[in-house]
Design an enzyme around this catalytic site. Structure first.
Site, PDB file in Angstrom:
ATOM      1  N   HIS A 138       0.705  -1.109  -0.101  1.00 33.78           N
ATOM      2  CA  HIS A 138      -0.030   0.153  -0.039  1.00 33.78           C
ATOM      3  C   HIS A 138       0.808   1.181  -0.043  1.00 33.78           C
ATOM      4  O   HIS A 138       1.759   1.333   0.785  1.00 33.78           O
ATOM      5  CB  HIS A 138      -0.920   0.170   1.267  1.00 33.78           C
ATOM      6  CG  HIS A 138      -1.832   0.854   1.284  1.00 33.78           C
ATOM      7  ND1 HIS A 138      -1.701   2.384   1.431  1.00 33.78           N
ATOM      8  CD2 HIS A 138      -3.017   0.935   0.541  1.00 33.78           C
ATOM      9  CE1 HIS A 138      -2.883   2.997   1.555  1.00 33.78           C
ATOM     10  NE2 HIS A 138      -3.739   2.453   0.936  1.00 33.78           N
ATOM     11  N   HIS A 162     -15.703   6.038   9.907  1.00 38.30           N
ATOM     12  CA  HIS A 162     -15.232   4.674   9.614  1.00 38.30           C
ATOM     13  C   HIS A 162     -16.381   3.685  10.262  1.00 38.30           C
ATOM     14  O   HIS A 162     -16.447   2.377   9.916  1.00 38.30           O
ATOM     15  CB  HIS A 162     -13.824   4.440  10.354  1.00 38.30           C
ATOM     16  CG  HIS A 162     -12.876   5.043   9.526  1.00 38.30           C
ATOM     17  ND1 HIS A 162     -12.330   5.943   9.865  1.00 38.30           N
ATOM     18  CD2 HIS A 162     -11.981   4.219   8.486  1.00 38.30           C
ATOM     19  CE1 HIS A 162     -11.141   6.365   9.149  1.00 38.30           C
ATOM     20  NE2 HIS A 162     -11.147   5.227   8.407  1.00 38.30           N
ATOM     21  N   ARG A 237     -17.298  24.954   8.911  1.00 37.88           N
ATOM     22  CA  ARG A 237     -16.358  24.246   8.172  1.00 37.88           C
ATOM     23  C   ARG A 237     -15.183  23.873   8.964  1.00 37.88           C
ATOM     24  O   ARG A 237     -14.176  24.679   9.043  1.00 37.88           O
ATOM     25  CB  ARG A 237     -15.957  24.793   6.713  1.00 37.88           C
ATOM     26  CG  ARG A 237     -15.195  24.022   5.947  1.00 37.88           C
ATOM     27  CD  ARG A 237     -15.688  22.773   5.735  1.00 37.88           C
ATOM     28  NE  ARG A 237     -15.054  21.767   4.616  1.00 37.88           N
ATOM     29  CZ  ARG A 237     -14.382  20.863   4.893  1.00 37.88           C
ATOM     30  NH1 ARG A 237     -14.501  20.294   6.374  1.00 37.88           N
ATOM     31  NH2 ARG A 237     -13.669  20.110   4.037  1.00 37.88           N
ATOM     32  N   CYS A 284     -17.067  28.519   1.330  1.00 38.13           N
ATOM     33  CA  CYS A 284     -16.365  27.222   1.098  1.00 38.13           C
ATOM     34  C   CYS A 284     -16.254  27.006  -0.347  1.00 38.13           C
ATOM     35  O   CYS A 284     -17.067  27.207  -1.136  1.00 38.13           O
ATOM     36  CB  CYS A 284     -17.158  26.072   1.759  1.00 38.13           C
ATOM     37  SG  CYS A 284     -16.494  24.350   1.573  1.00 38.13           S
ATOM     38  N   TYR A 422      -8.578  21.169  -2.475  1.00 38.01           N
ATOM     39  CA  TYR A 422      -9.092  22.684  -3.181  1.00 38.01           C
ATOM     40  C   TYR A 422      -8.441  22.909  -4.442  1.00 38.01           C
ATOM     41  O   TYR A 422      -7.788  24.158  -4.589  1.00 38.01           O
ATOM     42  CB  TYR A 422      -8.905  23.460  -1.998  1.00 38.01           C
ATOM     43  CG  TYR A 422      -9.766  23.234  -0.856  1.00 38.01           C
ATOM     44  CD1 TYR A 422     -11.213  23.057  -0.938  1.00 38.01           C
ATOM     45  CD2 TYR A 422      -9.038  22.703   0.346  1.00 38.01           C
ATOM     46  CE1 TYR A 422     -11.780  22.912   0.240  1.00 38.01           C
ATOM     47  CE2 TYR A 422      -9.751  22.638   1.538  1.00 38.01           C
ATOM     48  CZ  TYR A 422     -11.135  22.519   1.451  1.00 38.01           C
ATOM     49  OH  TYR A 422     -11.872  21.940   2.679  1.00 38.01           O
TER      50      TYR A 422
END
Length: 578
Positions: A138, A162, A237, A284, A422
């Site tokens: 991984h 999760h 946020r 945002c 972003y």
């Protein structure tokens, strides 16, 4: 976000399901990560040589995995390509069952398995898992080693997403045993508490997109009721848990200036520098992402039209502080960026970070604040108490909260949020082909407007003879909104709305050129068409540079769902006269 960096190893469970390296047949046909080639390659090799194949594909795999783990401090995705892959779960909590069929281990035995040489074991809810096989293959294996030989709870507590059935069901295939009773008690006594246990109280009207970390927006119906958004309903946020900061011990460090590292107290920031107040809108980058999801699924929080708000901010100008501590031509000749680092951190101690261009930070017209007040009061905890950066005209992600460090630098912030999130891409770019280094970090946002009244699916009465339409408009970079056009027939005919730049009866004077930091509210009454049964209301704004919104979403769609600013459309019914 740091979830990509610290939990990505576990995400590979979706791709590599067991120690025997079996790959689920249900996954392979749908995963674009493998470009449609893995299943045929797997069949032709009988599974042999798989490590070489994974190694060859790691660069693309990193980017694909980043797509799975973006948004609210990470969205651990269990499906790609608009939900084509679904998982069934037989158990939600992996209950501890100490039976003779499974070995029983002590915590000391688990602790010894904390490297690839000795094997990588982890525990979860009293059960033991050997995850050595997939860690070795991984790309983020070095990060999951942070939990090696210990418990997953402190890491998963940071990202409650999760806690889903499919994750537990797949993780269970790595189970090799259980902890003995004494070890379970010992581990429970030292496990990290929920990092979100001390979160501030939030207003019940907020529409929640994520609880941990907390992300929410106000109802669109009340968003434009006030020119200055009340702090309690200003959109929230957060990328990580809200830190608890003692104002008495708070220090703001500044690096990269001739005098060396500066350590500034809150009192010094307030008393040594003039207090400035500006009115500025924060938005945002993912505002209106939900509309992109209707075209094609993207990765990120499903924001509506209200991930934007307007407030007054007070504090010291960043320019004043930098000049006071020695910023000058010799620094400007070398540096190009100002980095910000927050006090909000993940379990590894990595803080949220971002940066802006130096010329914005030190410009007399930049109005960048080290703010300690919002709407005339101390910053609320959700908005950065005791100090945050307010960078007017710039995307919200660069307005770092709970500010702990400023660095004047030749380089951009190395933060994940600056380097690998972003950013905007072509509609043709997907998680197989995306190269985050190829795109600049979002700074100024494009022209934006949306309808706050009436709401989608509501009704108006034909007897009223007209429909009242309200909304907001804003453009990045200090560009003033000069016009908002409104249509109630899907864009066939248009009407010009009345603009408002202050509370009702308190219209503000026009801002100086290039310093229109605050939004514009608008309103219009439009006559109803004769015998109309349904209206498609549309708005579009124009700024002082004559930038205009695109008419549809599809041409601006991107895999992260950012920069969504197409014409906003709302459909309402018309009730006939009785």
């Amino acid at each position: 976000m740091q979830h990509l960096k610290h939990c990505q190893g576990l995400a590979s469970i979706f791709l590599i399901r067991s120690q025997s390296s079996r790959i689920s047949k249900s996954i392979i046909p749908s995963l674009s990560v493998w470009d449609g080639h893995l299943s045929s390659r797997w069949r032709s090799t009988g599974g042999h040589g798989r490590q070489k194949y994974f190694s060859d594909r790691l660069p693309k795999f990193r980017f694909a995995l980043a797509g799975l783990l973006v948004g609210t401090g990470a969205v651990l995705a269990y499906r790609l390509h608009q939900g084509k892959v679904e998982w069934a779960a037989s158990s939600a909590q992996l209950p501890v069952t100490q039976t003779s069929a499974l070995p029983v281990y002590t915590l000391e035995e688990v602790t010894k398995h904390c490297s690839l040489d000795n094997g990588v074991w982890v525990t979860y809810k009293g059960e033991v898992y050997d995850i050595t096989a997939f860690v070795a293959m991984h790309p983020g294996g070095d990060k999951i080693l942070l939990a090696a030989g210990g418990s997953l709870e402190p890491y998963w507590a940071l990202y409650a997403v999760h806690e889903q059935d499919h994750v537990f069901e797949i993780l269970s295939e790595y189970k090799i045993g259980v902890l003995n009773t004494e070890s379970i008690k010992k581990q429970e006594s030292v496990n990290t508490l929920d990092p979100y246990s001390a979160e501030p109280t939030r207003h019940p009207a907020l529409r929640i997109n994520s609880l941990k970390p907390f992300n929410a927006e106000p109802p669109s119906s009340i968003l434009s009721d006030n020119y200055i958004t009340p702090s309690v309903i200003f959109f929230k946020r957060n990328h990580l848990p809200v830190p608890r900061v003692d104002p008495e011990t708070y220090r703001l460090e500044i690096e990269g200036l001739p005098g060396g590292v500066v350590s500034l107290t809150l009192n010094e920031l307030k008393s040594c520098f003039p207090k400035h107040t500006i009115t500025a809108t924060l938005q945002c980058a993912g505002n209106r992402r939900s509309e992109m999801n209707t075209v094609k699924q993207v990765k990120g929080l499903n924001w509506g039209i209200a991930a934007i708000s307007n407030a007054t901010w007070s504090g010291a100008l960043l320019r004043d502080v930098l000049l006071h501590y020695g910023f000058g031509p010799e620094v400007a000749a070398k540096a190009q960026h100002v980095q910000f680092e927050g006090l909000d951190k993940d379990v590894t101690g990595t803080a949220y970070g971002a940066s802006i261009p130096l010329n914005k930070a030190v410009s007399e017209d930049g109005d960048v604040l080290l703010a300690y007040e919002m709407n005339g009061e101390d910053l609320p905890p959700d908005h950065g108490y005791p100090v945050r950066v307010v960078v007017p005209g710039i995307v919200g992600a660069r307005n770092v909260k709970w500010l702990g460090k400023i660095v004047v630098s030749e380089e951009e912030s190395k933060s994940h949020w600056q380097q690998n999130d972003y950013k905007g891409f072509s509609p043709g770019t997907d998680w197989d082909t995306v190269d985050f280094k190829s795109a600049p970090a979002i700074q100024e946002l494009p022209i934006q407007s949306a309808i706050t009244h009436p709401a989608e699916g509501t009704s108006v009465d034909a007897s009223d003879g007209e429909v009242t339409v309200k909304g907001y408009a804003w453009s990045g970079g200090g560009r003033e909104v000069v016009r908002v056009d409104v249509s109630i027939d899907g864009g066939k005919t248009w009407h010009v709305a009345k603009l408002r730049t202050g509370d009702k009866g308190q219209q503000a004077p026009p801002p100086p050129p290039g310093k229109a930091w605050a939004w514009t509210l608008w309103e219009i009454d439009v006559p109803l068409p004769h015998r109309a049964q349904e209206l498609e209301i549309v708005c579009k704004a124009v700024d002082s540079s004559y930038n205009m919104q695109p008419d549809t979403v599809a041409p601006i769609w991107n895999l992260r769902g950012v920069l969504s600013n197409a014409w906003h459309r709302v459909k309402v019914k018309v009730n006939e006269d009785l």
